[in-house]
Design an enzyme around this catalytic site. Structure first.
Site, mmCIF file in Angstrom:
data_model
loop_
_atom_site.group_PDB
_atom_site.id
_atom_site.type_symbol
_atom_site.label_atom_id
_atom_site.label_comp_id
_atom_site.label_asym_id
_atom_site.label_seq_id
_atom_site.Cartn_x
_atom_site.Cartn_y
_atom_site.Cartn_z
ATOM 1 N N CYS A 1 76.059 61.838 13.672
ATOM 2 C CA CYS A 1 76.591 62.817 12.783
ATOM 3 C C CYS A 1 75.928 64.269 13.300
ATOM 4 O O CYS A 1 75.695 65.089 12.476
ATOM 5 C CB CYS A 1 76.356 62.518 11.262
ATOM 6 N N ALA B 1 80.849 58.654 6.526
ATOM 7 C CA ALA B 1 81.573 58.939 7.703
ATOM 8 C C ALA B 1 82.992 58.320 7.871
ATOM 9 O O ALA B 1 83.324 57.394 7.264
ATOM 10 C CB ALA B 1 80.610 58.312 9.129
ATOM 11 N N THR C 1 77.892 55.521 14.810
ATOM 12 C CA THR C 1 77.334 55.464 13.391
ATOM 13 C C THR C 1 76.777 54.087 13.316
ATOM 14 O O THR C 1 76.989 52.992 14.156
ATOM 15 C CB THR C 1 78.574 55.791 12.571
#
Length: 225
Positions: free
Chosen positions: A176, A145, A83
């Protein structure tokens, strides 16, 4: 069930490496009972973090592009995949002792999702869960997230909420499961005051985790960028 209290530390902009050190110190203090359950709220400079399930080819931008855009890369022990963290994003690190009454990893993750969903509702953003995935999602894409680590039932790492985030940085990675990402700014069509969002996160966090009514807020500082 013991009465829980929550200490909140708003740290501002903190380098990712410095934040890891803060988490480790806080984890030790919470584990020994020297400090109550603590929620760290902060903002990172441009950083990519690789969770335990990250694919080797998740970063699609070459190293010279990352360097030119000022992006650092860290491998972490949190769950989840790859991420992005950066300016305009609120990162929350709940350092909590889940023992003895909350020893349930899935419940902890679902509760973090609930905090974010309720906080988004306060800004008229309809966020929701998606079966089989983690985080907070909207019809416009994923807005937050979640990736956590739990050792001896003390939690570290946490969530990242896109508030006024420059979403172009997500183009540097496959994030994701390839799901589109969004931000509060994109959904609302305006910039949102970060402190106002932090206020709602703190209130909803205490609500969902059934903390005592006396939420203590302390301003701290890490390595400010």
């Amino acid at each position: 069930m013991r009465q829980r209290s929550l200490k909140v530390e708003r740290l501002g902009r903190v380098d990712y490496g410095a934040a890891l050190d803060i988490q480790k110190r806080t984890e030790r203090a919470v584990l020994t009972g020297a400090q109550p359950d603590t929620l760290l709220l902060l903002e990172h400079p441009h950083t990519l973090t690789l969770g335990r399930r990250s694919a080797q080819n998740g970063i699609i931008a070459p190293s010279d592009v990352l360097k030119a855009r000022g992006v650092n890369v860290f491998e972490t022990n949190r769950g989840g995949k790859l991420t992005y963290h950066g300016f305009g994003q609120i990162v929350g690190y709940p350092i909590m002792n889940l023992s003895p009454d909350r020893e349930d990893v899935h419940r902890f993750v679902r509760d973090l999702e609930e905090v974010l969903i309720r906080a988004m509702r306060d800004f008229d953003i309809e966020a929701f869960r998606i079966q089989g995935l983690t985080g907070a999602h909207t019809t416009g894409g994923k807005i937050a997230a979640i990736g956590v680590h739990i050792a001896r039932w003390v939690t570290t790492h946490g969530f990242a909420l896109n508030v006024n985030t420059d979403l172009s940085y997500f183009d540097l990675i496959v994030a994701c499961e390839g799901e589109p990402v969004t931000s509060m700014k994109e959904l609302l069509g305006r910039e949102v005051e970060m402190s106002a969002v932090e206020d709602r996160i703190i209130e909803r966090f205490a609500e969902v985790f059934e903390m005592g009514t006396g939420v203590r807020t302390a301003c701290g500082s890490g390595r400010v960028i």
